[in-house]
Motif scaffolding. Structure first.
Motif, PDB file in Angstrom:
ATOM      1  N   LYS A 241       1.048  -1.348   0.083  1.00  0.00           N
ATOM      2  CA  LYS A 241       0.052   0.115   0.020  1.00  0.00           C
ATOM      3  C   LYS A 241       0.919   1.332  -0.030  1.00  0.00           C
ATOM      4  CE  LYS A 241      -4.184  -1.693   2.250  1.00  0.00           C
ATOM      5  NZ  LYS A 241      -5.026  -1.657   3.449  1.00  0.00           N
ATOM      6  N   LEU A 242       1.950   1.312   0.811  1.00  0.00           N
ATOM      7  CA  LEU A 242       2.940   2.377   0.968  1.00  0.00           C
ATOM      8  C   LEU A 242       3.668   2.431  -0.473  1.00  0.00           C
ATOM      9  CD1 LEU A 242       4.371   2.195   4.515  1.00  0.00           C
ATOM     10  CD2 LEU A 242       3.044   3.791   3.512  1.00  0.00           C
ATOM     11  N   ALA A 243       3.780   1.071  -1.102  1.00  0.00           N
ATOM     12  CA  ALA A 243       4.592   1.569  -2.342  1.00  0.00           C
ATOM     13  C   ALA A 243       3.616   2.187  -3.351  1.00  0.00           C
ATOM     14  CB  ALA A 243       5.343   0.082  -2.732  1.00  0.00           C
ATOM     15  N   SER A 244       2.478   1.568  -3.129  1.00  0.00           N
ATOM     16  CA  SER A 244       1.436   1.967  -4.163  1.00  0.00           C
ATOM     17  C   SER A 244       1.308   3.534  -3.938  1.00  0.00           C
ATOM     18  CB  SER A 244       0.071   1.225  -3.870  1.00  0.00           C
ATOM     19  OG  SER A 244      -1.021   1.795  -4.777  1.00  0.00           O
ATOM     20  N   LYS A 245       1.162   4.246  -2.764  1.00  0.00           N
ATOM     21  CA  LYS A 245       0.986   5.504  -2.687  1.00  0.00           C
ATOM     22  C   LYS A 245       2.080   6.327  -3.230  1.00  0.00           C
ATOM     23  CE  LYS A 245      -2.301   5.538   1.234  1.00  0.00           C
ATOM     24  NZ  LYS A 245      -2.381   5.852   2.803  1.00  0.00           N
ATOM     25  N   ASP A 246       3.220   5.594  -2.953  1.00  0.00           N
ATOM     26  CA  ASP A 246       4.645   6.168  -3.283  1.00  0.00           C
ATOM     27  C   ASP A 246       4.672   6.049  -4.840  1.00  0.00           C
ATOM     28  OD1 ASP A 246       5.446   6.927  -0.793  1.00  0.00           O
ATOM     29  OD2 ASP A 246       6.821   5.248  -0.755  1.00  0.00           O
ATOM     30  N   ALA A 247       4.048   5.229  -5.423  1.00  0.00           N
ATOM     31  CA  ALA A 247       3.918   5.043  -6.871  1.00  0.00           C
ATOM     32  C   ALA A 247       3.119   6.200  -7.612  1.00  0.00           C
ATOM     33  CB  ALA A 247       3.740   3.483  -7.439  1.00  0.00           C
ATOM     34  N   GLU A 248       1.845   6.076  -6.690  1.00  0.00           N
ATOM     35  CA  GLU A 248       0.833   6.942  -7.086  1.00  0.00           C
ATOM     36  C   GLU A 248       1.528   8.621  -7.126  1.00  0.00           C
ATOM     37  OE1 GLU A 248      -2.670   6.967  -5.134  1.00  0.00           O
ATOM     38  OE2 GLU A 248      -3.066   4.625  -5.838  1.00  0.00           O
ATOM     39  N   ALA A 249       2.081   9.017  -6.087  1.00  0.00           N
ATOM     40  CA  ALA A 249       2.667  10.374  -5.878  1.00  0.00           C
ATOM     41  C   ALA A 249       3.886  10.370  -7.002  1.00  0.00           C
ATOM     42  CB  ALA A 249       3.511  10.307  -4.277  1.00  0.00           C
ATOM     43  N   ASN A 250       4.671   9.468  -7.251  1.00  0.00           N
ATOM     44  CA  ASN A 250       5.823   9.631  -8.102  1.00  0.00           C
ATOM     45  C   ASN A 250       5.120   9.523  -9.581  1.00  0.00           C
ATOM     46  OD1 ASN A 250       7.781   9.369  -6.491  1.00  0.00           O
ATOM     47  ND2 ASN A 250       7.912   6.935  -6.735  1.00  0.00           N
ATOM     48  N   ALA A 251       3.896   8.980  -9.728  1.00  0.00           N
ATOM     49  CA  ALA A 251       3.132   9.127 -11.153  1.00  0.00           C
ATOM     50  C   ALA A 251       2.756  10.452 -11.234  1.00  0.00           C
ATOM     51  CB  ALA A 251       2.087   7.970 -11.113  1.00  0.00           C
ATOM     52  N   GLU A 252       1.986  10.971  -9.992  1.00  0.00           N
ATOM     53  CA  GLU A 252       1.605  12.252 -10.155  1.00  0.00           C
ATOM     54  C   GLU A 252       2.589  13.437 -10.449  1.00  0.00           C
ATOM     55  OE1 GLU A 252      -0.655  12.997  -6.454  1.00  0.00           O
ATOM     56  OE2 GLU A 252      -2.406  11.620  -7.211  1.00  0.00           O
TER      57      GLU A 252
ATOM     58  N   ALA B 122       5.553  16.570 -13.799  1.00  0.00           N
ATOM     59  CA  ALA B 122       6.841  17.084 -14.313  1.00  0.00           C
ATOM     60  C   ALA B 122       6.642  17.349 -15.681  1.00  0.00           C
ATOM     61  CB  ALA B 122       7.913  16.112 -13.994  1.00  0.00           C
ATOM     62  N   ALA B 123       5.967  16.044 -16.367  1.00  0.00           N
ATOM     63  CA  ALA B 123       5.831  16.020 -17.709  1.00  0.00           C
ATOM     64  C   ALA B 123       4.866  17.370 -18.299  1.00  0.00           C
ATOM     65  CB  ALA B 123       4.764  14.802 -18.073  1.00  0.00           C
ATOM     66  N   ALA B 124       3.720  17.669 -17.455  1.00  0.00           N
ATOM     67  CA  ALA B 124       3.123  18.890 -17.778  1.00  0.00           C
ATOM     68  C   ALA B 124       4.051  20.130 -17.867  1.00  0.00           C
ATOM     69  CB  ALA B 124       1.911  19.025 -16.794  1.00  0.00           C
ATOM     70  N   ALA B 125       4.932  20.181 -16.793  1.00  0.00           N
ATOM     71  CA  ALA B 125       5.805  21.254 -16.609  1.00  0.00           C
ATOM     72  C   ALA B 125       6.699  21.356 -17.670  1.00  0.00           C
ATOM     73  CB  ALA B 125       6.467  21.337 -15.143  1.00  0.00           C
ATOM     74  N   ARG B 126       7.166  20.254 -17.955  1.00  0.00           N
ATOM     75  CA  ARG B 126       8.200  20.068 -19.316  1.00  0.00           C
ATOM     76  C   ARG B 126       7.425  20.447 -20.670  1.00  0.00           C
ATOM     77  NH1 ARG B 126       8.697  14.428 -21.421  1.00  0.00           N
ATOM     78  NH2 ARG B 126       7.195  15.148 -22.235  1.00  0.00           N
ATOM     79  N   ASP B 127       6.108  19.855 -20.882  1.00  0.00           N
ATOM     80  CA  ASP B 127       5.324  20.340 -21.935  1.00  0.00           C
ATOM     81  C   ASP B 127       5.107  21.807 -21.908  1.00  0.00           C
ATOM     82  OD1 ASP B 127       5.359  17.732 -22.725  1.00  0.00           O
ATOM     83  OD2 ASP B 127       3.253  17.351 -22.071  1.00  0.00           O
ATOM     84  N   ALA B 128       4.903  22.485 -20.815  1.00  0.00           N
ATOM     85  CA  ALA B 128       4.686  23.883 -20.783  1.00  0.00           C
ATOM     86  C   ALA B 128       5.797  24.802 -20.979  1.00  0.00           C
ATOM     87  CB  ALA B 128       4.065  24.387 -19.242  1.00  0.00           C
ATOM     88  N   ALA B 129       6.997  24.051 -20.544  1.00  0.00           N
ATOM     89  CA  ALA B 129       8.290  24.705 -20.702  1.00  0.00           C
ATOM     90  C   ALA B 129       8.766  24.629 -22.170  1.00  0.00           C
ATOM     91  CB  ALA B 129       9.335  24.172 -19.901  1.00  0.00           C
ATOM     92  N   LEU B 130       8.194  23.597 -22.861  1.00  0.00           N
ATOM     93  CA  LEU B 130       8.430  23.477 -24.302  1.00  0.00           C
ATOM     94  C   LEU B 130       7.765  24.332 -25.045  1.00  0.00           C
ATOM     95  CD1 LEU B 130       8.930  19.484 -24.616  1.00  0.00           C
ATOM     96  CD2 LEU B 130      10.766  20.997 -24.999  1.00  0.00           C
ATOM     97  N   LEU B 131       6.611  24.259 -24.643  1.00  0.00           N
ATOM     98  CA  LEU B 131       5.633  25.317 -25.369  1.00  0.00           C
ATOM     99  C   LEU B 131       6.012  26.884 -24.986  1.00  0.00           C
ATOM    100  CD1 LEU B 131       1.744  24.165 -24.526  1.00  0.00           C
ATOM    101  CD2 LEU B 131       3.311  24.123 -26.768  1.00  0.00           C
ATOM    102  N   GLU B 132       6.523  27.109 -23.827  1.00  0.00           N
ATOM    103  CA  GLU B 132       7.291  28.459 -23.628  1.00  0.00           C
ATOM    104  C   GLU B 132       8.403  28.815 -24.397  1.00  0.00           C
ATOM    105  OE1 GLU B 132       7.430  32.035 -22.616  1.00  0.00           O
ATOM    106  OE2 GLU B 132       5.838  30.915 -21.957  1.00  0.00           O
ATOM    107  N   SER B 133       9.210  27.722 -24.403  1.00  0.00           N
ATOM    108  CA  SER B 133      10.588  27.536 -25.393  1.00  0.00           C
ATOM    109  C   SER B 133      10.021  27.961 -26.777  1.00  0.00           C
ATOM    110  CB  SER B 133      11.162  26.454 -25.103  1.00  0.00           C
ATOM    111  OG  SER B 133      12.489  26.383 -25.852  1.00  0.00           O
TER     112      SER B 133
END
Length: 179
Positions: free
Chosen positions: A26-37, A42-53
């Motif tokens: 369960k803890l690993a799943s929560k960590d995995a979910e947090a990591n996934a989020e 990070a992917a959204a920030a990267r996409d936003a940074a790519l768009l801004e770039s």
């Protein structure tokens, strides 16, 4: 019964191990979910940074295009200014040449006019000669008229003297007649 107790203890232990493993999962799943989020963020920030770039790159290209256009316009204006300066210099040189030619022509004309004014022409010499002859003739006529008038003046003076003498005689007679 001992075997059952051992099995029960082993089953409890196994159940506790499974419960601990489940908790860890369960803890690993929560960590995995947090990591996934976090990865999604990070992917959204990267996409936003790519768009801004990409937008920044487009603005940079637009600014570079405007700078190139401005440089071209400045070069064109400079070339046009140099062409105007060249034409003005050529026009000024042409004006100076024309002015020099006109001044030379004016000076030549003035010199010719002065020379012509100072040099008597044949017609002028003839006119002066005729004027001198007429003046001499008029002078001779005036001398003769003056001699005639002198003679007449002398006659008038003599007549006046005779008239005065007669007047004096008449006065003397009138003075005697009054006495």
């Amino acid at each position: 019964a001992a075997a059952a107790a051992t099995r029960a203890t082993a089953a409890k232990k196994e159940a506790a191990d499974i419960a601990a493993e489940l908790e860890a999962l369960k803890l690993a799943s929560k960590d995995a979910e947090a990591n996934a989020e976090a990865a999604a963020a990070a992917a959204a920030a990267r996409d936003a940074a790519l768009l801004e770039s990409a937008a920044a790159e487009q603005r940079a290209r637009d600014a570079e295009t405007r700078a190139d256009d401005a440089a071209t316009a400045a070069a064109d204006a400079l070339a046009a200014g140099e062409e105007r300066n060249r034409r003005f210099t050529a026009l000024q040189a042409s004006f100076k040449e024309t002015e020099a030619r006109l001044l030379a022509r004016c000076e030549a004309a003035e010199s010719a006019q002065r020379k012509a004014a100072n040099t008597p022409s044949a017609e002028m010499a003839q006119a002066v000669g005729e004027a001198i002859e007429e003046a001499e003739a008029a002078t001779e006529v005036a001398r003769r008229d003056a001699e005639t008038l002198r003679g007449e003046l002398e006659a008038v003076r003599e007549a006046a003297a005779d008239g005065e003498a007669a007047l004096e005689a008449a006065r003397a007679e009138a003075a005697e007649a009054r006495r």
